[in-house]
Design a protein around this motif. Structure first.
Motif, PDB file in Angstrom:
ATOM      1  N   ARG A   1     -24.977 -76.288 -56.822  1.00  0.00           N
ATOM      2  CA  ARG A   1     -24.194 -75.061 -56.905  1.00  0.00           C
ATOM      3  C   ARG A   1     -24.975 -73.894 -56.310  1.00  0.00           C
TER       4      ARG A   1
ATOM      5  N   THR B   1     -28.549 -60.160 -55.485  1.00  0.00           N
ATOM      6  CA  THR B   1     -28.142 -60.364 -56.876  1.00  0.00           C
ATOM      7  C   THR B   1     -29.280 -60.962 -57.693  1.00  0.00           C
TER       8      THR B   1
ATOM      9  N   GLU C   1     -26.648 -66.570 -60.332  1.00  0.00           N
ATOM     10  CA  GLU C   1     -25.635 -67.548 -59.910  1.00  0.00           C
ATOM     11  C   GLU C   1     -24.412 -67.516 -60.815  1.00  0.00           C
ATOM     12  N   ARG C   2     -24.615 -67.242 -62.103  1.00  0.00           N
ATOM     13  CA  ARG C   2     -23.460 -67.094 -63.005  1.00  0.00           C
ATOM     14  C   ARG C   2     -22.600 -65.909 -62.563  1.00  0.00           C
ATOM     15  N   GLU C   3     -23.258 -64.802 -62.218  1.00  0.00           N
ATOM     16  CA  GLU C   3     -22.503 -63.626 -61.785  1.00  0.00           C
ATOM     17  C   GLU C   3     -21.740 -63.907 -60.491  1.00  0.00           C
TER      18      GLU C   3
ATOM     19  N   ALA D   1     -20.816 -66.821 -59.279  1.00  0.00           N
ATOM     20  CA  ALA D   1     -19.759 -67.798 -59.534  1.00  0.00           C
ATOM     21  C   ALA D   1     -18.549 -67.127 -60.192  1.00  0.00           C
ATOM     22  N   GLU D   2     -18.790 -66.160 -61.071  1.00  0.00           N
ATOM     23  CA  GLU D   2     -17.696 -65.431 -61.703  1.00  0.00           C
ATOM     24  C   GLU D   2     -16.913 -64.618 -60.674  1.00  0.00           C
ATOM     25  N   ARG D   3     -17.630 -64.048 -59.695  1.00  0.00           N
ATOM     26  CA  ARG D   3     -16.939 -63.301 -58.638  1.00  0.00           C
ATOM     27  C   ARG D   3     -16.024 -64.232 -57.838  1.00  0.00           C
TER      28      ARG D   3
ATOM     29  N   THR E   1     -14.650 -66.964 -58.901  1.00  0.00           N
ATOM     30  CA  THR E   1     -13.516 -67.312 -59.760  1.00  0.00           C
ATOM     31  C   THR E   1     -12.461 -66.210 -59.753  1.00  0.00           C
ATOM     32  N   ARG E   2     -12.913 -64.953 -59.813  1.00  0.00           N
ATOM     33  CA  ARG E   2     -11.973 -63.828 -59.874  1.00  0.00           C
ATOM     34  C   ARG E   2     -11.310 -63.536 -58.528  1.00  0.00           C
ATOM     35  N   HIS E   3     -12.078 -63.671 -57.449  1.00  0.00           N
ATOM     36  CA  HIS E   3     -11.590 -63.165 -56.162  1.00  0.00           C
ATOM     37  C   HIS E   3     -11.545 -64.200 -55.039  1.00  0.00           C
TER      38      HIS E   3
ATOM     39  N   GLU F   1     -15.017 -53.285 -58.820  1.00  0.00           N
ATOM     40  CA  GLU F   1     -14.223 -54.502 -58.635  1.00  0.00           C
ATOM     41  C   GLU F   1     -13.883 -54.703 -57.158  1.00  0.00           C
TER      42      GLU F   1
END
Length: 218
Positions: free
Chosen positions: A33, A48, A60-62, A64-66, A68-70, A129
């Motif tokens: 990942r 980051t 990497e969590r941050e 990956a969340e981006r 997922t959202r966008h 955002e």
């Protein structure tokens, strides 16, 4: 050996082989990942990680969340008229920079925010955002937007009369960095965002890189 024992032995061996092929340990999955995020985000990945004080897992969590959202966002195309208008506006800002660099940077910040919103990214009023979404689709250029935004806000906070804002060279550098994202947004077609490697945004016949005015030094 009886037929039953042979069958049982074969089943055990087959199960072991399947397990070995399918099983991926947590460390291997995490590493895979991380490599994928590095390829996708490029310099944004390193930025980051630095913001998280070297904690790659948190970074990497941050990221990956981006995604997922966008990640599923499909930017809207600009009409020919809108594209030509934006190109003219940016060229005007470069001309304006000679006599009023601070005002040009502030207006460049607002122009980028409006352009991104017109392309289908989050609203200009939701800056963080909007930047997060842009980082998913334009990772190699988004920091230029951050830079021009920081510079514009810093000057707005200090006031130009005090003489404590950014110098002309810093303002010019912010404009140059921001122009890279502007070019990508004003020329890229929706399908281009499926590719995450950097590319030259201006195609033949659609140059948007207006030169800096003579005497600007850029």
């Amino acid at each position: 050996m009886s037929t039953v024992l042979i069958v049982v032995a074969l089943v055990v061996v087959f199960a072991a082989v399947v397990a070995a092929v399918l099983y991926v340990g947590p460390g291997k999955a995490s590493g895979r990942r991380g490599r994928g995020l590095k390829r996708r985000f490029g310099p944004e990945y390193e930025r980051t990680v630095a913001l998280h004080d070297g904690d790659t897992k948190a970074a990497e969590r941050e990221l990956a969340e981006r995604v997922t959202r966008h990640g599923d966002l499909r930017p809207r195309p600009l009409s020919r008229e809108a594209r030509e208008q934006y190109v003219a506006l940016w060229a005007g800002l470069q001309e304006q920079f000679v006599d009023a660099p601070r005002q040009a940077v502030a207006e460049a910040d607002r122009l980028l925010a409006r352009l991104a919103e017109d392309r289908g990214f989050p609203a200009a009023s939701a800056y963080e955002e909007q930047v997060a979404a842009l980082s998913v689709h334009h990772a190699h250029y988004v920091d230029g937007y951050r830079r021009v935004h920081r510079t514009a806000r810093a000057d707005a906070g200090t006031g130009t009369s005090a003489g404590t804002g950014a110098g002309t060279e810093e303002l010019r550098a912010a404009m140059v960095d921001a122009r890279r994202l502007f070019e990508a947004l004003v020329t890229a077609q929706p399908e281009d965002h499926a590719r995450h490697a950097p590319r030259r945004p201006a195609a033949r016949g659609h140059r948007v890189h207006a030169p800096w005015p003579k005497g600007s030094g850029a």
